[in-house]
Design an enzyme around this catalytic site. Structure first.
Site, mmCIF file in Angstrom:
data_model
loop_
_atom_site.group_PDB
_atom_site.id
_atom_site.type_symbol
_atom_site.label_atom_id
_atom_site.label_comp_id
_atom_site.label_asym_id
_atom_site.label_seq_id
_atom_site.Cartn_x
_atom_site.Cartn_y
_atom_site.Cartn_z
ATOM 1 C CG ASP A 17 61.702 -65.601 84.797
ATOM 2 O OD1 ASP A 17 61.574 -66.443 83.170
ATOM 3 O OD2 ASP A 17 61.946 -65.745 85.599
ATOM 4 N NE ARG A 25 64.906 -53.261 50.170
ATOM 5 C CZ ARG A 25 62.962 -54.201 50.266
ATOM 6 N NH1 ARG A 25 62.968 -54.635 49.835
ATOM 7 N NH2 ARG A 25 63.963 -55.151 51.726
ATOM 8 C CG ASP A 37 66.816 -54.656 53.735
ATOM 9 O OD1 ASP A 37 68.008 -54.067 54.715
ATOM 10 O OD2 ASP A 37 65.589 -53.898 53.659
ATOM 11 C CG HIS A 82 64.685 -44.860 55.078
ATOM 12 N ND1 HIS A 82 65.081 -45.210 55.944
ATOM 13 C CD2 HIS A 82 64.634 -46.199 54.545
ATOM 14 C CE1 HIS A 82 65.959 -46.110 55.887
ATOM 15 N NE2 HIS A 82 65.554 -46.752 55.179
ATOM 16 C CE1 TYR A 132 61.768 -56.029 46.193
ATOM 17 C CE2 TYR A 132 60.264 -54.242 46.085
ATOM 18 C CZ TYR A 132 61.411 -54.119 46.756
ATOM 19 O OH TYR A 132 61.898 -53.562 47.075
ATOM 20 C CG HIS A 135 62.344 -46.932 59.159
ATOM 21 N ND1 HIS A 135 61.452 -47.843 59.105
ATOM 22 C CD2 HIS A 135 63.162 -46.817 57.629
ATOM 23 C CE1 HIS A 135 61.283 -48.815 58.697
ATOM 24 N NE2 HIS A 135 62.901 -48.543 57.239
ATOM 25 C CD GLU A 139 68.076 -49.948 52.818
ATOM 26 O OE1 GLU A 139 68.100 -51.328 52.680
ATOM 27 O OE2 GLU A 139 67.793 -49.038 52.869
ATOM 28 C CG HIS A 196 59.102 -49.925 49.263
ATOM 29 N ND1 HIS A 196 60.684 -49.339 48.708
ATOM 30 C CD2 HIS A 196 59.598 -51.338 48.351
ATOM 31 C CE1 HIS A 196 61.587 -50.281 47.989
ATOM 32 N NE2 HIS A 196 60.681 -51.183 47.533
ATOM 33 C CG ASP A 216 68.032 -49.814 55.662
ATOM 34 O OD1 ASP A 216 68.324 -50.798 55.591
ATOM 35 O OD2 ASP A 216 66.966 -48.797 55.924
ATOM 36 C CG HIS A 241 58.624 -55.654 56.371
ATOM 37 N ND1 HIS A 241 57.585 -54.361 56.704
ATOM 38 C CD2 HIS A 241 59.583 -54.357 55.811
ATOM 39 C CE1 HIS A 241 58.358 -52.913 56.651
ATOM 40 N NE2 HIS A 241 59.312 -53.401 56.147
ATOM 41 C CD GLU A 300 64.800 -48.508 51.433
ATOM 42 O OE1 GLU A 300 64.608 -50.110 51.032
ATOM 43 O OE2 GLU A 300 64.790 -47.736 52.521
HETATM 44 MN MN LIG Z 1 65.939 -48.758 54.030
#
Ligand SMILES: [Mn+2]
Length: 447
Positions: free
Chosen positions: A48, A414, A268, A362, A396, A369, A416, A358, A279, A251, A392
């Site tokens: 709850d 990465r 990130d 974006h 990898y 996004h 970004e 990827h 971001d 992710h 970005e």
């Molecule tokens: Mn991003």
């Protein structure tokens, strides 16, 4: 430690004029049509208890209202133009679950021309949609809202013989509002800049705290502490803090491993301010210094990041930015012997996909996004002044890649940045977050 004094508190009753300006802009695109949006509802976290409420971005973008269970109607060609349906005031319920604005507050504080309790939606919606040729509603987003609109249309159809006229076109409200959200207005830019500012401080703090033995969740906690104490609402999305081969999981959100010397750490993370998101990704050496092999890999990604940013100009598009980055990443991968043969061939057969899977960009805004189409009539949408996008690129290298030099296996990099397109060229909003090897190593050494 008194870390709070230098930060202005958030205004609990911020100015709302920019929401009226947005409504006026969107209303002007509706013709005689009407827009119907829902702010969303509380979601159960367990048993709850609920997640903290975060309104639907489109709804908040046009109203500024942060209460669950509210509906807005905006009409292009009729008055009242802006109508809100909200939960009624309820002294007892408000003691338990927080203050409500109520219909009176919806008019007095949020500028509605008229407001009613949510329970009266079915009664009022047909009247508000009578004679309206088309209704903009987020298609496939809120089943209950679509049903309410459908019922109102049915009602008007049955009443047609008595002089009422149902809408006969449904349009996706997300398209309508996405067009407006793509070009950031002054209030959106102010929120974005503040989100980036706060995120910059958080990334700097994370760099200074990174060392062997620290756990990923400790870096995550530090980032989120910096977000909150500097007045952001919190994280705009689940922070990714991945050391070593955890950085090769795009992710990754477990954030539970201990960092070791020799690893790279990919962070990130971005703050949310006034429901606008930063971001930002940076990759740093856990031990404070990049190894030679890591420098080589990092330099490839940094070159791609810079070339991608240079493409964020009016008339450019995110597809060209992606291709620019891909070419540089592929050249780099070829130099490392990770892909072989002709470069154009490698681009065509997507040999790079094992290391870069990827897209490069974006839109960025109220959603990390963000709203707005990328492709129009099957062509990439040309960039315009006021668009904000990420750039970005990354590489990898899987931990089990036997073709890779051993010291690069399990490295994920990465970089970004958040970029605002101006008529004069790109503005890197995130320019203060260190990204050259020298600058990162200097910050980690205590600069
Ligand atoms: Mn991003």
């Amino acid at each position: 430690m008194v870390p709070f004094e230098t930060h202005a508190p958030r205004d609990p009753q911020p100015a709302l004029a920019h929401f009226a300006e947005r409504r006026a802009r969107v209303a002007a695109t509706l013709g005689e049509g009407a827009l119907v949006l829902y702010g969303g509802e509380l979601r159960t976290r367990s048993n709850d208890t609920e997640f903290r409420f975060r309104p639907d971005s489109d709804f908040h973008y046009l109203t500024g209202l942060r209460e669950p269970g509210a509906v807005m109607v905006l009409r292009g060609g009729a008055t009242p133009q802006f109508v809100l349906f909200v939960r009624p005031r309820d002294a007892e319920a408000e003691v338990w679950s927080g203050r409500r604005v109520g219909p009176e507050g919806a008019v007095a504080r949020f500028g509605a021309d008229a407001a009613h309790p949510l329970g009266e939606l079915a009664e009022h919606l047909p009247k508000l949609l009578d004679g309206v040729p088309e209704v903009h509603v987020p298609l496939g987003r809120w089943r209950a809202l679509e049903l309410a609109v459908q019922r109102a249309i049915d009602h008007l159809r049955r009443r047609n013989r008595w002089g009422e006229t149902p809408p006969d076109v449904l349009r996706d409200a997300r398209t309508t509002i996405g067009e407006d959200r793509l070009v950031k207005d002054p209030a959106a830019l102010a929120a974005l800049r503040r989100a980036v500012d706060i995120s910059t401080e958080a990334h700097l703090a994370a760099m200074r705290a990174t060392r062997p033995g620290v756990f990923e969740y400790q870096i995550e906690a530090l980032l989120e502490y910096e977000f909150r104490r500097r007045g952001a609402e919190g994280s705009a999305y689940g922070s990714i803090v991945g050391g070593g081969d955890n950085a090769t999981i795009l992710h990754y959100v477990d954030n539970d491993a201990q960092l070791r010397d020799g690893q790279l750490l990919l962070v990130d993370a971005g703050a949310e301010v006034d429901l606008f998101a930063a971001d930002i990704t940076r990759t740093t050496p856990v031990g404070g210094r990049f190894s030679l092999a890591q420098r080589e890999l990092y330099d490839i990604v940094l070159r791609a990041n810079r070339a991608g940013i240079a493409g964020a100009v009016v008339g450019g598009d995110i597809d060209s930015i992606h291709r620019t980055c891909l070419r540089i990443l592929c050249e780099g991968l070829a130099g490392l012997g990770l892909i072989t043969g002709d470069l154009d061939e490698a681009l065509k057969n997507e040999a790079y996909k094992r290391y870069y899977m990827h897209r490069t960009s974006h839109w960025l805004g109220a959603d990390v996004h963000d709203a707005g189409y990328y492709t129009l009539a099957r062509k990439p949408r040309p960039l315009q002044p006021g668009y904000v996008l990420t750039v970005e690129p990354g590489l990898y290298i899987p931990a089990d890649d036997e073709t890779a030099p051993p010291e690069l296996r399990g490295c994920g990099i990465r970089i970004e940045d958040d970029v605002l397109v101006h008529a004069e060229g790109p503005e890197v909003l995130t320019w203060r977050v260190p990204k050259t090897i020298d600058d990162i190593e200097a910050v980690m050494a205590g600069a």
